[in-house]
Design an enzyme around this catalytic site. Structure first.
Site, PDB file in Angstrom:
ATOM      1  N   ARG A  54       5.328   2.687 -29.913  1.00  0.00           N
ATOM      2  CA  ARG A  54       6.201   1.510 -29.858  1.00  0.00           C
ATOM      3  C   ARG A  54       5.403   0.299 -30.299  1.00  0.00           C
ATOM      4  NH1 ARG A  54       2.810  -0.906 -27.350  1.00  0.00           N
ATOM      5  NH2 ARG A  54       4.293  -2.586 -27.112  1.00  0.00           N
ATOM      6  N   GLY A  55       6.061  -0.855 -30.315  1.00  0.00           N
ATOM      7  CA  GLY A  55       5.431  -2.050 -30.882  1.00  0.00           C
ATOM      8  C   GLY A  55       5.829  -2.090 -32.353  1.00  0.00           C
ATOM      9  N   ALA A  56       6.345  -3.239 -32.780  1.00  0.00           N
ATOM     10  CA  ALA A  56       6.958  -3.301 -34.111  1.00  0.00           C
ATOM     11  C   ALA A  56       6.050  -2.795 -35.247  1.00  0.00           C
ATOM     12  CB  ALA A  56       7.423  -4.733 -34.378  1.00  0.00           C
ATOM     13  N   ASP A 256       9.130  -8.842 -32.804  1.00  0.00           N
ATOM     14  CA  ASP A 256       9.691  -7.633 -33.418  1.00  0.00           C
ATOM     15  C   ASP A 256      10.471  -7.964 -34.678  1.00  0.00           C
ATOM     16  OD1 ASP A 256       9.399  -7.161 -30.359  1.00  0.00           O
ATOM     17  OD2 ASP A 256       9.273  -5.208 -31.343  1.00  0.00           O
TER      18      ASP A 256
END
Ligand code: MRU
Length: 376
Positions: A54-56, A256
């Site tokens: 996860r994490g943009a 994001d």
């Protein structure tokens, strides 16, 4: 970044098994460090959707490797282009908010737009995914350098003309995880913090996002701890109070998706931090690589906001007697609502820290840094 004494990226190709992509399965952190092998497009889709990664920025790079995996799979299919295009649609449908996902897929597709031979497509997708991963690393390093200046200035101002030996502490509040775990390495919002710490600036980080997913509590607290950065976990509701009491010098968060006019979508709760920072005259900076910027939209209200499973709100997981357990908080029958992101309007943002420098959160200032990216 180092885990124990070993350097890890968050995603890499298995050096003995080309085509197998390894990631840190972040669902188990901080209690278990598990490496997962992604071998199929379906595996990539699951990993993004269920937030093993996860994490943009990392979501984008995982999607890029997903297209490489799709090309390998396509070798066994009759209509290989069809397979790749179907994979693109599947990967695109995983998470709607992070712009990096769509950016990375577009980059991958343009790298093969002139190719017909499947072996060449495989080679090209592999090289492109690696190139994007390396770019993410160098972007984060640059963000770190530019952001460091902000921390250094606060440090110098705090020191003022006081006693020579007085070394003030810079208190930084960050929300969610925008560290190396959210990127390929270094991080966005945490990169300046790592550099400042390395260069001897005394700092301390207030860590939140203690709901809905506890990403601050689980991920940011872990990675700061692994890197020896002093930090204290707070509940999401505490930020405003700490700001009123003068306990926060700087708010530093990731993004994001940021619009071409500087509205910022980030983990739910960021907006409230920005409001409190504004009210207390505390600088609120957003660190992001340009792969996060959506050049097509200006108004934050047009950013698609992901709504996740309400059970992420209803249940909490954690370690109990050495096992990770999941427990129900509200009455069994109470429904919940789980927006994953919110939008902070540009007017509340002091500045954007990008790989090309720092700019104001407005159309003109962003376009000045990225004249090659703006829509003609
Ligand atoms: O839902 P996640 O964990 O993928 O959320 C993304 C984030 O970690 C944050 O919003 C972050 O600040 C932006 S990504 C560097």
């Amino acid at each position: 970044m180092k885990v124990g004494n070993k350097h890890y990226r968050t995603i890499w190709e298995d050096e003995n098994k080309p085509g197998i992509i390894q990631v840190i399965d972040q669902r188990w952190l901080p209690h278990k460090f598990i490496i997962e092998s992604l071998k199929s497009v379906d595996g990539v889709v699951k990993a993004i959707k269920e937030m093993h990664v996860r994490g943009a920025p990392l979501v984008g790079i995982t999607a890029a490797y997903g297209i490489y995996i799709s090309a390998i799979e396509a070798q066994q299919k009759k209509g290989y282009k069809k397979h790749i295009l179907e994979s693109v649609e599947k990967i695109k449908s995983t998470r709607p908010t992070a712009k990096n996902l769509f950016w990375a897929i577009d980059e991958m597709l343009s790298s093969i737009s002139n190719l017909d031979d499947i072996d060449e497509i495989i080679r090209a997708t592999r090289a492109k995914a690696e190139e994007l991963a390396e770019k993410d690393i160098s972007d984060c390093k640059s963000i770190g350098e530019y952001g460091f200046k902000i921390i250094e200035n606060i440090y110098i101002n705090k020191k003022g003309s006081g006693v020579e030996s007085y070394a003030p502490t810079v208190n930084i509040l960050t929300h969610c995880n925008a560290g190396w775990l959210a990127t390929v390495d270094y991080g966005t919002a945490l990169a300046p913090i790592y550099i400042a710490h390395e260069r001897g600036i005394k700092l301390h980080v207030w860590v939140d996002e203690t709901r809905p997913r506890n990403q601050g509590a689980k991920l940011t607290a872990w990675e700061l701890g692994e890197n020896g950065i002093p930090h204290i976990l707070i509940v999401d509701n505490a930020g405003g109070h700490l700001m009123q009491k003068g306990m926060v010098d700087l708010v530093l968060v990731g993004s994001d998706r940021t619009t071409a006019a500087g509205d910022v979508a980030n983990k739910i709760g960021t907006y409230l931090k920005a409001l409190a920072a504004y009210d207390n005259n505390i600088p609120f900076y957003v660190a992001l690589p340009s792969s996060t910027i959506d050049w097509e939209i200006e108004k934050g209200e047009n950013i698609p906001i992901e709504e996740r499973n309400p059970d992420e709100v209803r249940y909490v997981d954690g370690l109990y007697k050495n096992e990770i357990v999941n427990i129900l908080i509200p009455p069994e029958t109470s429904p919940a609502l789980n927006y994953a992101f919110d939008v902070t309007p540009a007017r509340l943002v002091t500045g954007l820290i990008t790989e090309r420098g720092i700019c104001k959160a407005n159309k003109v200032s962003i376009a000045k840094l990225f004249p090659d990216k703006i829509r003609k």
